[in-house]
Motif scaffolding. Structure first.
Motif, PDB file in Angstrom:
ATOM      1  N   HIS A 270       0.823  -1.207   0.000  1.00 32.47           N
ATOM      2  CA  HIS A 270       0.000   0.000   0.000  1.00 32.47           C
ATOM      3  C   HIS A 270       0.858   1.258   0.000  1.00 32.47           C
ATOM      4  N   LEU A 271       2.083   1.132   0.471  1.00 32.09           N
ATOM      5  CA  LEU A 271       3.017   2.258   0.508  1.00 32.09           C
ATOM      6  C   LEU A 271       4.268   1.917  -0.284  1.00 32.09           C
ATOM      7  N   ILE A 272       4.824   2.915  -0.976  1.00 30.60           N
ATOM      8  CA  ILE A 272       6.084   2.777  -1.694  1.00 30.60           C
ATOM      9  C   ILE A 272       7.046   3.801  -1.092  1.00 30.60           C
ATOM     10  N   LEU A 273       8.176   3.331  -0.572  1.00 27.08           N
ATOM     11  CA  LEU A 273       9.170   4.235  -0.002  1.00 27.08           C
ATOM     12  C   LEU A 273      10.025   4.767  -1.151  1.00 27.08           C
TER      13      LEU A 273
ATOM     14  N   ARG B 248       3.662  -7.166  -5.414  1.00 31.26           N
ATOM     15  CA  ARG B 248       3.202  -6.676  -4.115  1.00 31.26           C
ATOM     16  C   ARG B 248       2.403  -5.383  -4.281  1.00 31.26           C
ATOM     17  N   ALA B 249       2.766  -4.574  -5.278  1.00 30.96           N
ATOM     18  CA  ALA B 249       2.077  -3.302  -5.498  1.00 30.96           C
ATOM     19  C   ALA B 249       0.781  -3.455  -6.284  1.00 30.96           C
ATOM     20  N   GLY B 250       0.461  -4.663  -6.737  1.00 29.51           N
ATOM     21  CA  GLY B 250      -0.783  -4.887  -7.463  1.00 29.51           C
ATOM     22  C   GLY B 250      -0.739  -4.452  -8.910  1.00 29.51           C
ATOM     23  N   VAL B 251       0.445  -4.400  -9.508  1.00 33.08           N
ATOM     24  CA  VAL B 251       0.585  -3.979 -10.905  1.00 33.08           C
ATOM     25  C   VAL B 251       0.244  -5.151 -11.824  1.00 33.08           C
ATOM     26  N   SER B 252      -0.682  -4.929 -12.736  1.00 36.26           N
ATOM     27  CA  SER B 252      -1.093  -5.995 -13.650  1.00 36.26           C
ATOM     28  C   SER B 252      -0.956  -5.607 -15.118  1.00 36.26           C
ATOM     29  N   CYS B 253      -0.516  -4.375 -15.392  1.00 39.70           N
ATOM     30  CA  CYS B 253      -0.477  -3.904 -16.782  1.00 39.70           C
ATOM     31  C   CYS B 253       0.948  -3.867 -17.335  1.00 39.70           C
ATOM     32  N   CYS B 254       1.879  -4.532 -16.654  1.00 42.75           N
ATOM     33  CA  CYS B 254       3.291  -4.419 -17.024  1.00 42.75           C
ATOM     34  C   CYS B 254       3.820  -5.723 -17.614  1.00 42.75           C
ATOM     35  N   GLU B 255       4.544  -5.605 -18.706  1.00 42.79           N
ATOM     36  CA  GLU B 255       5.209  -6.745 -19.333  1.00 42.79           C
ATOM     37  C   GLU B 255       6.721  -6.574 -19.159  1.00 42.79           C
ATOM     38  N   LEU B 256       7.321  -7.439 -18.342  1.00 49.08           N
ATOM     39  CA  LEU B 256       8.754  -7.350 -18.055  1.00 49.08           C
ATOM     40  C   LEU B 256       9.551  -8.122 -19.103  1.00 49.08           C
ATOM     41  N   ALA B 257      10.709  -7.575 -19.461  1.00 47.75           N
ATOM     42  CA  ALA B 257      11.577  -8.269 -20.415  1.00 47.75           C
ATOM     43  C   ALA B 257      13.033  -8.073 -20.017  1.00 47.75           C
ATOM     44  N   GLU B 258      13.767  -9.182 -19.903  1.00 46.12           N
ATOM     45  CA  GLU B 258      15.205  -9.119 -19.644  1.00 46.12           C
ATOM     46  C   GLU B 258      15.887  -8.852 -20.984  1.00 46.12           C
ATOM     47  N   LYS B 259      16.005  -7.568 -21.309  1.00 46.54           N
ATOM     48  CA  LYS B 259      16.444  -7.201 -22.646  1.00 46.54           C
ATOM     49  C   LYS B 259      17.096  -5.825 -22.628  1.00 46.54           C
ATOM     50  N   ASP B 260      18.083  -5.645 -23.473  1.00 45.55           N
ATOM     51  CA  ASP B 260      18.729  -4.353 -23.654  1.00 45.55           C
ATOM     52  C   ASP B 260      17.783  -3.454 -24.452  1.00 45.55           C
ATOM     53  N   PHE B 261      17.440  -2.298 -23.897  1.00 47.04           N
ATOM     54  CA  PHE B 261      16.522  -1.389 -24.590  1.00 47.04           C
ATOM     55  C   PHE B 261      17.057  -1.006 -25.963  1.00 47.04           C
TER      56      PHE B 261
END
Length: 466
Positions: A207-210, A273-286
C-alpha cells in the motif's frame, strides 16, 4: 535472524573485495533488499566505532563461535539500530548476556572522545550531512488504497497529521511522529528523516512505496493517461514502473526492460506486491528493441532513466562516505550510453512525450545528453517547460536548458536528480499549456472527509495525480 546473517555475508564480501555493497545485496537471496542495504550501509559507516566497542568489551573472546562480521551487525543493531525489535532469533539472548558491558564501552568511548551523540563518533567524512537529513517520502499506492485511508491509519497509530505542507521549511522542521502531505504530489506523504517504515504492515502489503520525492517526478511529469502504451526503458528496481501503473490505473500497457536478471526478479516481486497488472517485463537491452516492432506501434510515452554515475544518490553517500566525483573516463562511457539510449527512444514513431532522468549531478550525463539529442533531431522534439516554481533548474549550457529540473538535498530536500521532458513538435495544440507546465497549476484537492473516504474505499476512482 536471516537479515543479520545476510548483512554479515555482504560485509564479509565487501571486505574481501568480492563486489560493492549494492551488487552483493542485489546478488543475495534476501527478499527485502532495501532493508538489507540500509542495515549494511549503516553498519559499514560505524565500522570503526563498532570494532572499538567489540574489542573493549571482549565480545569475541567470550563468544568464540561468534563470527566477527555477525558480531558487528548484531552490536550495531543493539546499540545504534532497532534494538532487535524486529526479532533477532538465537542471537538476541546471546547479545543480551553482554548488553550491559557493550553499552558501558560505548559510553566510555564517548567520554574519551568528548562527544555526547553517537553520530559525533564518526569520522568527518562519514558524518551525515544535509543529504542524509532529507525527509522520508512515502508514496501512497493508488492501485491498492487511497490517501485518506492511509492518513487515518497512521493517525490511529499515534501519528499527528499536519495537513498539506506550504513550504520546504515545513518539511525541514518535521520531528517525532508528525507527518505532512507533500505540497506538489497529492499521493506523497512526508515523515521526519530516518523514519523507518520497512516493517510497517502497509509497506509490506504494497500500500506504501518508499520513494524519494525527486524519483516520483519522472512518472508524474510523463503523465500517461489510462489506456496508454508506455515504455520504461531501464526499469529496475521498479518504483517508477509501479508509479506509472498507478497513473494508468492498470489500464493500458507498460513495456519494462532491464538487462540485470537479479534486479528484474526483485522488480517482479515489487510489482506483484504493489498490485501492478499492466506491465510486461523483459530481460532485454533497450537498445536492442526495434522501434519498428509492431508490438510498440502504440507507444506514445517513454520513461528513460538510464544507468548513471549515481552521484546524486543518498545511499551512495552511505556506501561510499566522502566519495569524490566519478572519473572523466567513467563519465564519458556513461554519457555515450545515455546519448545512444535517448536517441534510440526518440526514434519510436508514435512517441509524443518522453521523460529523461538520472540520479546524477554531472552535466555530462544531464544537460549535455539532452542537448546532443536535440541537435541530432532538430525540429522534431522540444524541451517542455515544467513546474515553473521548482527552485532548482537546469544549468544554462544551451538555450532552453532552464526548462530542465534539478534536485538536491540543499535546494529541494530530496536526493540529487535531473529531469528533462521532451515532446514531439507536431503534438497538436490540444495539449494545453497548463498540462505542459505540470500539476502544480492544477492542484489536487486536499484529502476529503469520511463520507468521501468510504466511497473511495468502496471502489470509486481515486483523484488523478496530474
Amino acid at each position: 535472524h536471516a537479515l543479520y546473517a545476510a548483512a554479515a555475508a555482504v560485509l564479509e564480501g565487501v571486505e574481501s573485495r568480492q563486489g560493492s555493497i549494492k551488487g552483493l545485496v542485489y546478488g543475495s537471496r534476501f527478499q527485502n533488499v532495501k532493508q538489507l542495504y540500509a542495515l549494511v550501509c549503516e553498519t559499514q559507516r560505524y565500522s570503526a566505532v563498532l570494532d572499538a566497542v567489540i574489542a573493549s568489551a571482549g565480545l569475541l573472546r567470550a563468544e568464540k563461535k561468534l563470527r566477527p562480521h555477525v558480531a558487528k551487525v548484531l552490536v550495531y543493531e543493539l546499540l545504534l539500530g532497532r534494538g532487535f525489535r524486529g526479532g533477532g532469533g538465537r542471537w538476541k539472548p546471546l547479545l543480551a548476556r553482554h548488553q550491559a558491558r557493550l553499552k558501558a564501552e560505548l559510553a566510555r568511548l564517548k567520554v574519551h572522545r568528548g562527544v555526547s551523540r553517537n553520530e559525533d563518533l564518526l569520522e568527518v567524512g562519514s558524518r551525515p550531512g544535509p543529504a542524509l537529513q532529507v525527509p522520508r517520502f512515502v508514496r501512497v499506492n493508488a492501485l491498492k488504497t487511497c490517501i485518506d485511508d492511509v492518513i487515518d491509519y497512521f493517525k490511529r497509530q499515534g501519528f499527528s497529521y499536519e495537513g498539506r505542507a506550504s513550504s520546504l521549511e515545513d518539511l525541514r522542521s518535521l520531528k517525532g511522529k508528525h507527518f505532512l502531505l507533500d505540497p506538489l504530489l497529492p499521493e506523497l506523504l512526508v515523515f521526519p528523516a530516518h523514519t523507518d517504515l520497512h516493517e510497517h504492515p502497509l509497506y509490506q502489503a504494497g500500500h506504501l512505496i518508499l520513494q524519494d520525492k525527486a524519483s516520483c517526478l519522472p512518472a508524474m511529469l510523463l503523465a500517461p493517461p489510462p489506456g496508454s502504451h508506455v515504455i520504461d526503458a531501464c526499469a529496475a528496481p521498479g518504483n517508477k514502473t509501479s508509479h506509472l501503473a498507478a497513473l494508468l490505473k492498470n489500464q493500458g500497457k507498460i513495456f519494462a526492460f532491464d538487462l540485470d536478471e537479479k534486479r528484474l526478479a526483485s522488480m517482479a516481486t515489487l510489482l506483484a506486491r504493489a498490485g501492478v497488472s499492466c506491465c510486461e517485463l523483459a530481460e532485454k537491452d533497450f537498445l536492442a528493441v526495434s522501434p519498428s516492432d509492431q508490438r510498440y506501434r502504440q507507444v506514445q510515452y517513454i520513461l528513460l532513466d538510464p544507468s548513471c554515475s549515481g552521484s546524486g544518490m543518498l545511499t551512495r553517500q552511505l556506501e561510499e562516505p566522502g566519495a569524490g566525483a566519478p572519473s572523466k573516463k567513467r563519465l564519458h562511457a556513461l554519457a555515450g550510453f545515455q546519448q545512444r539510449a535517448l536517441c534510440h527512444a526518440l526514434a519510436f514513431p508514435s512517441l509524443r512525450r518522453l521523460v529523461y532522468s538520472t540520479c546524477s549531478l554531472c552535466q555530462e550525463e544531464n544537460e549535455d545528453v539532452v542537448q546532443d539529442a536535440l541537435q541530432k533531431s532538430p525540429g522534431t522534439f522540444r524541451l517542455v517547460p515544467v513546474l515553473p516554481s521548482w527552485p532548482h533548474r537546469g544549468l544554462g549550457t544551451f538555450p532552453g536548458a532552464e526548462h530542465c529540473l534539478r534536485a538536491s538535498p540543499e535546494t529541494t530536500l530530496t536526493g540529487g536528480f535531473f529531469i528533462a521532458v521532451l515532446e514531439r513538435e507536431e503534438v497538436s495544440s490540444s495539449v494545453s499549456q497548463t498540462e505542459a507546465l505540470g500539476p502544480e497549476l492544477t492542484p489536487s484537492p486536499a484529502p476529503k472527509r469520511k463520507q468521501q473516504q468510504r466511497k473511495l474505499a468502496a471502489g470509486a476512482s481515486t483523484p488523478p495525480c496530474t
